[in-house]
Design an enzyme around this catalytic site. Sequence first.
Site, mmCIF file in Angstrom:
data_model
loop_
_atom_site.group_PDB
_atom_site.id
_atom_site.type_symbol
_atom_site.label_atom_id
_atom_site.label_comp_id
_atom_site.label_asym_id
_atom_site.label_seq_id
_atom_site.Cartn_x
_atom_site.Cartn_y
_atom_site.Cartn_z
ATOM 1 N N GLU A 1 0.669 -1.366 0.380
ATOM 2 C CA GLU A 1 0.001 0.044 0.223
ATOM 3 C C GLU A 1 0.983 1.315 0.134
ATOM 4 O OE1 GLU A 1 -0.881 3.151 1.217
ATOM 5 O OE2 GLU A 1 -1.613 2.164 2.636
ATOM 6 N N CYS B 1 -2.997 7.941 4.089
ATOM 7 C CA CYS B 1 -3.008 7.193 2.175
ATOM 8 C C CYS B 1 -4.258 7.696 1.701
ATOM 9 C CB CYS B 1 -2.874 6.347 2.617
ATOM 10 S SG CYS B 1 -0.561 5.784 3.076
#
Length: 468
Positions: free
Chosen positions: A241, A275
């Site tokens: 990720e 994020c």
Amino acid sequence: MEKTSLEKENSPSNTDFLSLNPSTLEVIGKVENTSPEEIDAVIEKAKKAQKLWAAKPDSERKEVLLQVAEALQSNSKYLAEWITKEQGKPLNGPGANFEMQACVGWTQVPASLDLPEEIVFEDETRKDILYRTPIGVVAAIAPWNWPLMIAIWQIIPSLRMGNAVVIKPSEYTTYCSLEMIKVINRVLPEGILQVVTGRGEVGSYLTGHPEIGKIMFTGSIATGKKVIEASAGNMARLTLECGGNDAGIILPGFDVAKHIENIFWGAFLNMGQTCACLKRLYVHEDDYEKLIEVLSDYSANIPMGNGADENVVLGPVQNKMQYDKIQDLIHDAENTGADFLFKGQKPDLEGYFIPVTLIGNVDNGDRIVDEEQFGPVLPIIKYKTLEEAISKANDSENGLGASVWSDDVDQAQKVAAQMEAGTVWINQHGAIHPFVPFGGAKQSGYGLEFGIEGLKAVTIPKVISIKK
């Protein structure tokens, strides 16, 4: 506690890394690099413990993890205070207490799920059964923005499926991570969850180790590519990720006042250090002024300061590296003629504080739009046509999340289908859930976390084929 200068923190002569309280710049402690020999020993211990853990009945592993959830819940106040002290996010609002409740939930859900064997084919001649088996030892590289929650995302599914875990927390948030691991290890059998600490070279050695079967990484694209290279030696499986530069599109005529709280926290959750935060906002030129007015008014009433203060819901940027990066992008926007539409009040504190900042008169091609700022700065871009907005939203190397905002959900879904991202939210942003798979497209990484798909990602599929 002893105070330190910014120069001392970043001095290359320091072999140990100083962990600081980002609100006060007080020293929490020194973070030491685990040596290669120590990492070898940790992995060997994990390898032996994993065999015993994997041999336990599935029901027993589930029960142990539910006990971990109870331990996290019992120690949530203590661990939340550690998060605030070292990571900086406030205790209140969507901050440290919120993070700890997420830790509990993301432990309970994997413990509640089942991933049984599956008959994938059967006829009169054969029967084929798909099983899910443990990988072995999982290396987890956790980030500094949600240090405990994301660590839980890596640890719990891996343990649930019979693996052992060696985790390296970020050097910026080592102490709060160590405290959580102590709590968890009071419940777990010895050896199946271990920790190594230090800078990037520690993570590099860990991820390149020949006994690591799986790597779970959350961090930058550049480091993610290094993890890919490190995995090549033994073809370790990967879940990456690698952040996002998430775009949101507000469709024409949308009632922004009705949804302003969701827009604000979609962008500024954890000071934008998430994020899947909203980092580029595209709005029709006819609605631009209204959005600026409503969002500025809302932002002006959100208190910022030391997160230990119960009245505060916005804190500092976590570290000097990130602080300097955000300031550089702000200065670049200033030098290229951007409009500063709103800038909040900076608290009179020594820490890494950057007030909420709204920037206009920018477009794709400007650094503040193209680069993930990962902080409390939101560029707002006008568009004329919806096709233009979709094209610009997709014009990025990232593809983690995106959002569409509209009073017409059917129209929003049609736009969402054209967005290039792993998750597209409608009238919300960053609304992850432990039952819902989460992962990125493009250079935001690959592999899925959460839910059944997250459990599958930490196993090796094994088919047993029986001839009748």
